[in-house]
Enzyme design. Structure first.
Site, PDB file in Angstrom:
ATOM      1  N   ARG A  83      46.191 -56.413  32.384  1.00 34.06           N
ATOM      2  CA  ARG A  83      46.296 -57.338  33.513  1.00 34.06           C
ATOM      3  C   ARG A  83      47.167 -58.525  33.128  1.00 34.06           C
ATOM      4  O   ARG A  83      47.101 -59.032  32.013  1.00 34.06           O
ATOM      5  CB  ARG A  83      44.901 -57.813  33.927  1.00 34.06           C
ATOM      6  CG  ARG A  83      44.901 -58.705  35.161  1.00 34.06           C
ATOM      7  CD  ARG A  83      43.539 -58.744  35.809  1.00 34.06           C
ATOM      8  NE  ARG A  83      42.514 -59.327  34.952  1.00 34.06           N
ATOM      9  CZ  ARG A  83      41.224 -59.368  35.276  1.00 34.06           C
ATOM     10  NH1 ARG A  83      40.801 -58.832  36.406  1.00 34.06           N
ATOM     11  NH2 ARG A  83      40.348 -59.936  34.460  1.00 34.06           N
TER      12      ARG A  83
ATOM     13  N   LYS B  61      37.222 -56.507  41.821  1.00 33.32           N
ATOM     14  CA  LYS B  61      36.617 -57.370  42.840  1.00 33.32           C
ATOM     15  C   LYS B  61      37.650 -58.263  43.530  1.00 33.32           C
ATOM     16  O   LYS B  61      37.588 -58.451  44.737  1.00 33.32           O
ATOM     17  CB  LYS B  61      35.520 -58.241  42.220  1.00 33.32           C
ATOM     18  CG  LYS B  61      34.320 -57.487  41.688  1.00 33.32           C
ATOM     19  CD  LYS B  61      33.163 -58.404  41.341  1.00 33.32           C
ATOM     20  CE  LYS B  61      33.502 -59.425  40.272  1.00 33.32           C
ATOM     21  NZ  LYS B  61      33.819 -58.795  38.964  1.00 33.32           N
TER      22      LYS B  61
ATOM     23  N   ARG C 134      45.832 -63.694  30.219  1.00 35.52           N
ATOM     24  CA  ARG C 134      44.800 -64.700  29.990  1.00 35.52           C
ATOM     25  C   ARG C 134      44.082 -64.417  28.676  1.00 35.52           C
ATOM     26  O   ARG C 134      43.937 -63.258  28.272  1.00 35.52           O
ATOM     27  CB  ARG C 134      43.776 -64.687  31.136  1.00 35.52           C
ATOM     28  CG  ARG C 134      44.365 -65.034  32.489  1.00 35.52           C
ATOM     29  CD  ARG C 134      43.299 -65.240  33.527  1.00 35.52           C
ATOM     30  NE  ARG C 134      42.287 -64.184  33.504  1.00 35.52           N
ATOM     31  CZ  ARG C 134      41.299 -64.072  34.398  1.00 35.52           C
ATOM     32  NH1 ARG C 134      41.203 -64.959  35.362  1.00 35.52           N
ATOM     33  NH2 ARG C 134      40.437 -63.085  34.336  1.00 35.52           N
TER      34      ARG C 134
ATOM     35  N   ARG D  11      32.573 -60.296  27.318  1.00 35.11           N
ATOM     36  CA  ARG D  11      32.312 -60.476  28.748  1.00 35.11           C
ATOM     37  C   ARG D  11      31.539 -59.293  29.340  1.00 35.11           C
ATOM     38  O   ARG D  11      30.611 -59.473  30.147  1.00 35.11           O
ATOM     39  CB  ARG D  11      33.622 -60.673  29.506  1.00 35.11           C
ATOM     40  CG  ARG D  11      34.320 -61.986  29.199  1.00 35.11           C
ATOM     41  CD  ARG D  11      35.736 -61.997  29.737  1.00 35.11           C
ATOM     42  NE  ARG D  11      35.772 -61.893  31.196  1.00 35.11           N
ATOM     43  CZ  ARG D  11      36.834 -61.480  31.885  1.00 35.11           C
ATOM     44  NH1 ARG D  11      37.927 -61.098  31.254  1.00 35.11           N
ATOM     45  NH2 ARG D  11      36.801 -61.434  33.192  1.00 35.11           N
TER      46      ARG D  11
ATOM     47  N   ARG E 299      24.333 -64.711  39.552  1.00 38.75           N
ATOM     48  CA  ARG E 299      24.581 -64.049  38.272  1.00 38.75           C
ATOM     49  C   ARG E 299      23.283 -63.666  37.554  1.00 38.75           C
ATOM     50  O   ARG E 299      23.323 -62.902  36.592  1.00 38.75           O
ATOM     51  CB  ARG E 299      25.414 -64.949  37.352  1.00 38.75           C
ATOM     52  CG  ARG E 299      26.850 -65.163  37.815  1.00 38.75           C
ATOM     53  CD  ARG E 299      27.623 -65.987  36.823  1.00 38.75           C
ATOM     54  NE  ARG E 299      28.980 -66.255  37.262  1.00 38.75           N
ATOM     55  CZ  ARG E 299      30.016 -65.467  37.062  1.00 38.75           C
ATOM     56  NH1 ARG E 299      29.854 -64.321  36.413  1.00 38.75           N
ATOM     57  NH2 ARG E 299      31.224 -65.786  37.490  1.00 38.75           N
TER      58      ARG E 299
END
Length: 216
Positions: free
Chosen positions: A127, A13, A160, A171, A88
């Site tokens: 990532r 995204k 992260r 998640r 959401r």
């Protein structure tokens, strides 16, 4: 062009948002940025949100929805907006539908980027982000020019905490349970279009562009 961009964590995204903004010149509105801006400007809703955040509580829907309405009413959204991270939940989607009609800026298209969970785990765990300027990289698909160094500012890249495999599974499960029902909500209204996020970045954007150009 009033757009919602959806998809599970790691579906791309962020990368596609950048491309949409560059092509169509509309503001990118994420809830995180919106909260920070309202708090910085000390708006009434911003201070209310800050009181919840400071006490470690979730910001209630009515405050978040008020902030969204406040943001979408601003002049830079007159020619469209790209909503990312909101709604959401179904109640948030219903509230957005109502408020966007009230300000005559209704959602026109929902782009849902899809991807297999196993592939997402592999993709996100590779990532890396820059802690200084926020640039995002990937060890396979979007490598920095110098290993572990940000192209933009030269800072050392980090992983992260929520990009670890353990955090990712939490998640992704949360997305599956809470956010995915929105796909059905918008599909029933004829607004949702799906794009395969496992294609190359350019092919994903070409598919998105084809969808958005139909709306125009």
């Amino acid at each position: 062009m009033n757009i919602i961009l959806m998809g599970p964590p790691g579906a791309g995204k962020g990368t596609q948002s950048e491309k949409i903004l560059a092509k169509y010149n509309i503001p990118h509105i994420s809830t995180g940025d919106m909260f920070r801006e309202a708090i910085k400007n000390q708006t009434k809703l911003g201070m209310e949100a800050q009181s919840y955040i400071n006490s470690g509580k979730l910001v209630p829907d009515e405050v978040t929805i008020g902030l969204v309405k406040e943001r979408l009413s601003q002049p830079d959204c007159a020619n469209g907006y790209l909503l990312d991270g909101f709604p959401r939940t179904i109640p948030q989607a219903e509230a957005l539908e109502k408020l966007s009609q009230e300000i005559a800026r209704p959602v026109e298209i929902v782009v849902n980027i899809t991807a297999n969970k196993d592939v997402l785990v592999e993709r996100i765990s590779q990532r890396r982000v820059c802690p200084s300027c926020g640039n995002s990289y990937h060890l396979t698909f979007k490598k920095p020019q110098v290993e572990n160094v940000c192209d933009g500012c030269g800072a050392s890249l980090i992983q992260r905490k929520d990009d670890t495999i353990e955090s990712l599974n939490v998640r992704l499960d949360a997305y599956e349970n809470q956010t995915k029902p929105l796909v059905d909500f918008y599909s029933e209204k004829g607004l949702c279009k799906e794009v395969d996020g496992l294609q190359s970045i350019d092919d994903v954007f070409k598919n998105i562009q084809d969808i958005l150009d139909e709306v125009k």
